[in-house]
Design an enzyme around this catalytic site. Structure first.
Site, mmCIF file in Angstrom:
data_model
loop_
_atom_site.group_PDB
_atom_site.id
_atom_site.type_symbol
_atom_site.label_atom_id
_atom_site.label_comp_id
_atom_site.label_asym_id
_atom_site.label_seq_id
_atom_site.Cartn_x
_atom_site.Cartn_y
_atom_site.Cartn_z
ATOM 1 N N THR A 153 -1.107 -0.490 -3.705
ATOM 2 C CA THR A 153 -0.474 -0.885 -2.446
ATOM 3 C C THR A 153 -0.484 0.217 -1.395
ATOM 4 O OG1 THR A 153 0.932 -2.506 -3.538
ATOM 5 C CG2 THR A 153 1.682 -1.685 -1.405
ATOM 6 N N ASP B 161 -4.053 -5.930 0.772
ATOM 7 C CA ASP B 161 -4.416 -4.615 0.272
ATOM 8 C C ASP B 161 -5.321 -4.668 -0.955
ATOM 9 O OD1 ASP B 161 -2.334 -5.764 -1.129
ATOM 10 O OD2 ASP B 161 -1.120 -3.958 -1.261
#
Length: 403
Positions: free
Chosen positions: A62, A224
């Site tokens: 992330t 992401d």
């Protein structure tokens, strides 16, 4: 001035500028859109440009991937090489709650680039968006809070665009990542979460319609990383079964990847004990593949382990069960389709009803700089990659290149 940055400035001079809203939905795997009806994502794509998936940076986590999107840099260049890190110079560790500027100052994110060139920026929950970076925060910043409903976040964001006239806004949704982790990529729960996020996109599009924003705001929806299935009970490699732990000073992270800092003089002994362990690959730092653009940073430890897709690496199976006790994970090799994220964009400078070739997540930063009419900070991305769907974009330069 770097000649490539000067080229960008010359080629971009005279172009019109508009506002930009960048939205990320954490862990939204590219093919989730093919699993259930998503009328609002389809509606966005029909009036804009869709890419089947984008190539994200490694590691597929992330914080690293979000910072690559925001800076246009590979992870070795911007320095956020994991959700958890150890810095040998700082002699301290980083986690999700670390907001000290020194960890983030290795790069300039888009909200800082905008502010440095007299535009305004705002961030709602974006990783790093609440940190003072190179002396700047966004003009408005809200830290991440999972308790704030998605529609409330959208309402605030629309206010920033319409009332406060913010030039660049970054908006973060934490889903479907936690749902994918807990229930897995083929669960009913993930399908219902995708439907919920489609409804959120519909609410956002309706707001754009009612506020007449399509003529002035370029909307980018991305993610992401993806997600894959794991089995923390039957597919876990415990390195304690293979290595003398007294030779290891510290390990950083567990799961799909692990960094190891051996005791001085013990690198070769440790790596030899791990070379032939099944379901993972052990690398000396110098041997980490160049295609990852990952190894040239001091926060990467002398030994790096990468699990085979679906497997997890640990030194403590009890802790592994706590953190990876569900059915999904990410962080694996970025060449895997299961790690690929989504990308759809629409706006006054985006081609309508268009399917574009794959781009990299690092190409998003120079594209946003172009849309905003500002000069990019040196980056690893390319404007050429996005030129096929930018309107009035016949002459395209390349942002300043690092490394």
């Amino acid at each position: 001035m770097d000649v490539t940055i000067l080229l960008f400035s010359i080629l971009f001079s005279g172009a019109g500028t508009n506002q930009v809203l960048l939205v990320s939905m954490d862990g939204f795997r590219w093919d989730y859109l093919n699993r259930v009806p998503t009328p609002n994502f389809d509606r966005l794509a029909r009036h804009g440009t869709k890419i089947e998936y984008i190539d994200n940076t490694f590691v597929t986590e992330t914080f690293p991937c979000h910072y690559s999107i925001a800076t246009g840099l590979f992870e070795e260049s911007h320095g956020i090489i994991g959700n958890f890190m150890y810095d040998p110079v700082f002699n301290t560790s980083f986690d999700f709650n670390t907001r000290e500027p020194r960890w983030w100052n290795g790069a300039e994110p888009i909200w800082v680039t905008a502010r440095r060139q007299n535009l305004t920026s705002a961030s709602y929950g974006w990783p790093g968006g609440d940190v003072v970076i190179r002396g700047f925060r966004p003009n408005i910043w809200f830290p991440y809070s999972k308790t704030v409903q998605f529609r409330d976040r959208i309402d605030v964001t629309i206010d920033w665009l319409t009332v406060k006239k913010i030039d660049f806004v970054a908006l973060y949704f934490q889903e479907p990542d936690p749902t994918g982790h807990q229930y897995g990529i083929y669960s009913n729960e993930i399908l219902e979460k995708v439907k919920e996020l489609d409804n959120s996109i519909g609410y956002l599009l309706d707001k754009f319609d009612s506020q007449n924003l399509w003529g002035q705001v370029n909307l980018i929806v991305t993610s992401d990383h993806g997600m894959t299935g794991v089995d923390y009970v039957n597919k876990a490699v415990d390195i304690r079964n293979y290595v003398n732990m007294t030779n290891i000073r510290r390990t950083v992270e567990s799961g799909p990847v692990m960094h190891i800092q051996p005791v001085d003089g013990k690198v070769d002994e440790v790596i030899q004990s791990l070379y032939n362990v099944r379901h993972m690959t052990a690398y000396k730092k110098a041997d980490i593949p160049e295609r990852w653009h990952f190894k040239n940073n001091r926060r990467v430890m002398p030994i790096f382990l990468l699990a085979e897709r679906g497997w997890l690496i640990t030194t403590n199976k009890t802790e592994l069960a706590i953190y990876y006790g569900g059915s999904g994970a990410h962080g694996y090799d970025n060449k895997l389709l299961s790690m690929k994220p989504i990308f759809i964009a629409r706006g006054p400078n985006i081609t309508e009803n268009h399917v574009a070739p794959t781009i990299r997540n690092i190409d998003i930063y120079p594209m946003i700089c172009k849309l905003l009419g500002i000069e990019p900070s040196p980056n690893n991305g390319s404007l050429q990659a996005t030129s096929n769907f930018l309107v009035n974009n016949k002459h395209v330069g390349v942002g300043g290149i690092v490394g």
